[in-house]
Design an enzyme around this catalytic site. Sequence first.
Site, PDB file in Angstrom:
ATOM      1  N   LYS A  83       0.855  -1.187   0.000  1.00 45.52           N
ATOM      2  CA  LYS A  83       0.000   0.000   0.000  1.00 45.52           C
ATOM      3  C   LYS A  83       0.893   1.240   0.000  1.00 45.52           C
ATOM      4  CE  LYS A  83      -4.360   0.861   2.392  1.00 45.52           C
ATOM      5  NZ  LYS A  83      -4.979   0.788   3.719  1.00 45.52           N
TER       6      LYS A  83
HETATM    7  C1  E4P Z   1      -8.455   1.233   4.001  1.00 47.42           C
HETATM    8  O1  E4P Z   1      -7.592   0.782   3.315  1.00 47.42           O
HETATM    9  C2  E4P Z   1      -8.339   2.489   4.750  1.00 47.42           C
HETATM   10  O2  E4P Z   1      -7.125   2.563   5.401  1.00 47.42           O
HETATM   11  C3  E4P Z   1      -9.493   2.634   5.686  1.00 47.42           C
HETATM   12  O3  E4P Z   1     -10.688   2.207   5.058  1.00 47.42           O
HETATM   13  C4  E4P Z   1      -9.622   4.005   6.285  1.00 47.42           C
HETATM   14  O4  E4P Z   1     -10.825   4.095   7.011  1.00 47.42           O
HETATM   15  P1  E4P Z   1     -11.127   5.256   8.074  1.00 47.42           P
HETATM   16  O5  E4P Z   1     -11.387   6.525   7.329  1.00 47.42           O
HETATM   17  O6  E4P Z   1     -12.342   4.770   8.801  1.00 47.42           O
HETATM   18  O7  E4P Z   1      -9.919   5.367   8.951  1.00 47.42           O
END
Ligand code: E4P
Length: 217
Positions: A83
């Site tokens: 990522k």
């Molecule tokens: C996924 O890859 C993201 O890191 C995640 O969905 C972020 O979610 P949040 O906005 O609830 O922290």
Amino acid sequence: MKFFIDTADIEEIRDLASTGLVDGVTTNPSLIAKSGRNFLEVVAEICEVVDGPVSAECVALDFETMLKEGRKLSKIADNIAVKVPLTEAGLKTCKALSDDGIMVNVTLCFSAAQALLAAKAGATFISPFVGRLDDIGQDGMDLIADVVTIYENYDFATEVLVASIRHPVHVVQAAKMGAGVATLPPKVLRQLFGHPLTDKGLDGFMKDWAATGQSIL
Ligand code: E4P
């Protein structure tokens, strides 16, 4: 539509994976911190529990270090998706890793223009954050609709991974728009099972069945 779960909590992952409904996992530095576990160890463990893509996020902000981190993370298991953030360095890293055949999830996407760049950089997944856009008074789902349209227009192979999901309505809207993946907090995945009429109907059936005095087994 594929369902990923958005957590680094290994017990939650084991429990939800046993339903057969989990196609992958996403983590981020905040979720790793919340788990209290060693990053590399917990990600390796998740990769053993789930066959599909498991996102592990780089934390360097410059290209050279991010690339080194990405290469190291990719060696944890075959199902790692590295990522990277949607920055210039992140997209350079995305291009280099995807050219090497490594899956890349480009995260922190908040505009259609950013999503277009990620697809051109060879991203396997683009993660637009719908909940965080809703939080600042924009409609996060409008972004999903735009990205799905743009990717269809040019036949990009990049999958739209709807992230920062807060409730089941986000999931249904994403499915109606044809997004390929939704990453769900465990609580939202569990919410998808429920309906008060299912509970009420089951209650009635169980009472009537008990009155027959029969058993199946
Ligand atoms: C996924 O890859 C993201 O890191 C995640 O969905 C972020 O979610 P949040 O906005 O609830 O922290």
